[in-house]
Design an enzyme around this catalytic site. Structure first.
Site, short mmCIF file in Angstrom:
data_model
loop_
_atom_site.label_atom_id
_atom_site.label_comp_id
_atom_site.label_asym_id
_atom_site.label_seq_id
_atom_site.Cartn_x
_atom_site.Cartn_y
_atom_site.Cartn_z
N ASP A 255 -3.47 -4.24 -0.22
CA ASP A 255 -3.06 -4.45 1.16
C ASP A 255 -2.54 -3.11 1.68
OD1 ASP A 255 -1.50 -7.35 2.75
OD2 ASP A 255 -2.43 -5.55 3.59
C1 GLC Z 1 -1.78 -6.15 6.84
C2 GLC Z 1 -1.86 -7.55 6.28
C3 GLC Z 1 -3.23 -7.94 5.81
C4 GLC Z 1 -4.27 -7.24 6.66
C5 GLC Z 1 -4.17 -5.75 6.39
C6 GLC Z 1 -5.15 -4.94 7.24
O1 GLC Z 1 -0.59 -5.56 6.42
O2 GLC Z 1 -0.94 -7.90 5.25
O3 GLC Z 1 -3.32 -9.37 5.89
O4 GLC Z 1 -5.57 -7.70 6.31
O5 GLC Z 1 -2.85 -5.26 6.59
O6 GLC Z 1 -4.82 -5.05 8.58
#
Ligand code: GLC
Length: 716
Positions: A287
């Site tokens: 993430d």
């Molecule tokens: C965010 C979220 C995740 C998302 C990623 C890209 O922090 O936790 O769900 O897909 O970053 O935006």
């Protein structure tokens, strides 16, 4: 650096020539181009494929990457998130394909969570439709629109089970139930990935957030998660597993730690469970800065340590930490990470790109004409309107609803004329400009809006930014001033139909007393204004059923339908020594599976095909459901099971089946469920998975609190 001709054929010929002098290795990939590339890539080029940066088109995390285009040109970045439109992605793809040595195309990812341009209800709302085909269709439409805008990868489905209404991201999931959540997760993967990933209207899915992100202590986002392996496997892992079994090509690690180990370096999750047990052969992405954050977790000493821990635990791609970019080379040269480990990660990522057809035609997703033709079509919007209405849950109705067209009604409340809030969080490329009407606008089209009218539609709840990521609340009531408005309207003798827009289960104990009707509309999406009016004025008979329990107050949380009986169940109202509160009953305000209709349904007693079953046999349980009202309606008939005695304690209810039936007034229909050993299987005392002999109860009714039950036995 020798530039490579852009065409894939030329690239293939070059690779063939380059590999001619090398010993022929058995092909490791079903895509020859992947083997060829792996044979000629430098260490730096391999590392570049494990790097994911964000463009500057939108912000979905705590940091940005200024020179991402230079990173791509230098071969330091192989994938990009938050960049879309056919034109913009073509411009970026040209840099990768025509200005780097090997011309490996970029993989474009984006959070297509509940629609791309045509926005559907937030996922918690979608789940309340219990309409699996419709949920799959919403993902299919999202993929059609997103792939036409240059994207190949969505960070969805979000498969996080949660019983935490304080947690803002409960809005993004499918509620509290692992059985329903699993069906929804698999449906969304099917919708996104379709039958052919190389088609120009499919996306690779991303199963997130792996794992158990929905159980943060205190409901505070990113907070510690700690649960038994049994609880994890019984109640939190099933939706991730279902999504993987549906063929999802990627998985995203979660921000939380689990049992003391951050998910971003948790080999038990990413290797032992995901790959060894479930056979996942796609790639795992971090993430946003998740690798870097292991320093804050106190699990990595520095970014190099974090890179080592993550890569060695099976995390293939680094979103926004720049840990792999800055440290993998020296970790490999020092032997702390093997090149074989890196090769596995690179191969998985290249195979995803090959499956998408990116090596055959890197620009296949970059067609502005197709983008225009496929986006926000009348068909997409019509479906969005009907699906939004289907997601709404009628929580209370003393008869004020449905309203009559033409009768004067006042429309009040801070969310009544908001188009922006209809879209909710994680609205993708959905734009307010594409929202035709607010709730007020839609109501005005069907009836005169009269400020002094005796009937009031009061549109209240939470602003959309109060749920979603980094939006936990310590108070799950709607704002005091909105509750005061409701009090004043009732004091003035008004009949009030409350329309709720919110992203979590709320404490509605006061509203449930004061309001004459309550319609839970969630954030219903682009066509949500019309959908609310369709339900309020009876064009649509509400059929939504709650997929997350609504407590009477936060003090009851966690409260959900698969709780245990305890040694002192609360069964005697005056008894002291029972599991209860001094100041509130144990039952929630609205149980899992609850929802009203403009008609009514009657259930017969349950009929069983036998007193029990054994081994691999089965048992059929059936009821006759009758529409006893005056208009057609859809009922979600729910099956719950309780194992009365087990080698470990068992929940008092577990959802094990459901069927949506639409009945005309007076119509009856038999609904049958088949129970088999899988229905009764669980993680037994020795952690083996399977059933146990014994006595059981099953319940069939309109929600988890149904008393309609029958007893049966099972013999292994
Ligand atoms: C965010 C979220 C995740 C998302 C990623 C890209 O922090 O936790 O769900 O897909 O970053 O935006």
């Amino acid at each position: 650096m020798k530039r490579i001709p852009a065409s894939a054929l030329a690239l293939a010929l070059m690779l063939l020539a380059a590999s001619c002098g090398q010993k022929k290795e058995a092909p490791k990939s079903k895509y020859p181009v992947v083997d060829s590339l792996m044979s000629v890539m430098t260490l730096e080029e391999k590392i570049g494929q494990t790097v994911l940066f964000t463009s500057d088109w939108t912000v979905t995390g705590p940091s940005m990457r200024d020179n991402y285009l230079e990173d791509i040109r230098a071969g330091r970045c192989g994938s990009l998130l938050n960049a879309y439109t056919a034109d913009f992605t073509r411009e970026i793809q040209r840099v990768a394909v025509e200005q780097t040595r090997l011309g490996i195309p970029i993989l474009f990812g984006y959070d297509v969570i509940h629609g791309f341009r045509t926005i559907f209800p937030i996922n918690l709302g979608m789940s309340c439709s219990w309409d699996i085909p419709a949920i799959e269709r919403s993902a299919r439409i999202a993929a059609e629109e997103a792939a036409a805008a240059g994207l190949q990868w969505t960070y969805s489905p979000m498969c996080d089970i949660s019983v935490e209404p304080r947690w803002g991201r409960i809005s993004e999931g499918s509620g509290e139930d692992p059985y329903l959540g699993s069906l929804i997760a698999a449906a969304m993967v099917r919708g996104y990935q379709g039958d052919d990933l190389a088609a120009d209207n499919t996306l690779i899915a991303c199963v997130k957030h792996f794992a158990a992100y929905g159980a943060p202590q205190g409901g505070r986002d990113y907070n510690t998660v700690d649960m038994s392996e049994r609880w994890l496997r019984e109640f939190y892992l099933p939706p991730y597993k279902a999504a993987v079994e549906a063929g999802a090509v990627s998985v995203m690690a979660s921000f939380n730690e689990l049992d003391g180990v951050p998910a971003h370096a948790n080999a038990h999750l990413m290797e032992e469970i995901l790959r060894d047990e479930w056979g996942f052969d796609g790639f795992v992405v971090s993430d946003y800065t998740g690798i870097l954050e292991m320093i804050n977790h106190g699990y990595a000493a520095d970014l190099s340590d974090a890179a080592r821990l993550s890569m060695n635990a099976g995390l293939d791609m680094d979103m926004m930490s720049a840990a792999y970019m800055n440290h993998l080379k020296q970790l490999i040269e020092s032997g702390e990470v093997s090149e074989a480990t890196l090769d596995k990660a690179v191969r998985r990522i290249l195979e995803a790109k090959a499956a998408l057809g990116l090596f055959d035609d890197p620009y296949r997703y970059c067609d502005p004409e197709r983008e225009k033709a496929r986006t926000l079509t009348e068909e997409n919007k019509a479906f969005a309107r009907s699906f939004a209405a289907e997601s709404m849950v009628l929580l209370k109705n003393d008869g004020i609803l449905p309203l009559k067209k033409g009768e004067p009604v006042a429309v009040l409340g801070p969310l009544a004329d908001s188009k922006d809030d209809l879209l909710g969080s994680w609205r993708g490329a959905g734009e307010v400009e594409a929202v035709p009407v607010s709730v007020l606008g839609a109501v005005k089209e069907v009836t005169p809006v009269a400020a002094g009218a005796g009937k009031v539609i009061l549109v209240i709840g939470e602003p959309w930014s109060w749920s979603g990521e980094a939006a936990s609340r310590s108070d799950i009531r709607i704002p005091e001033e909105q509750r005061e408005l409701l009090r004043q309207l009732k004091k003035a003798g008004k009949k009030v139909a409350v329309v709720l827009m919110n992203g979590r289960p709320l404490d509605l104990s006061e509203e449930s007393e004061l309001a004459d009707a309550i319609l839970e509309a969630w954030y219903p999406g682009t066509m949500g204004g019309y959908a609310v009016a369709d339900v309020l004025f009876g064009e649509v008979n509400p059929s939504g059923r709650l997929t997350a329990t609504f407590p009477r107050r936060l003090g009851q949380v966690p409260v959900y339908h698969y709780m245990k009986n305890t040694g002192r169940p609360y069964v005697h109202p005056e008894a002291k020594y029972e599991s209860r509160y001094l100041d509130v009953v144990n039952e929630p305000l609205y149980p899992f599976g609850y929802g009203l209709s403009y008609t009514s349904f009657d259930y017969s007693a349950i009929r069983l095909s036998a007193d029990g079953f054994s081994g691999d046999g089965s048992l059929t349980a059936s009821v006759t459901v009758t529409n006893t009202g005056s208009r057609e309606g859809t009922e979600t008939v729910q099956l719950y099971v309780r194992d009365l005695v087990g080698s470990v304690t068992r929940p008092v209810r577990q959802l094990k089946g459901f069927e949506r039936v639409t009945l005309a007034p007076g119509e009856s229909r038999e609904v049958r469920f088949t129970l088999d050993r899988e229905t009764l299987s669980f993680y037994r005392a020795d952690m083996s998975y399977g059933p146990e002999s014994g006595d059981f109860l099953l319940f069939i009714g309109s929600d988890a609190a149904t008393p309609n039950s029958a007893a049966f036995t099972y013999e292994i």
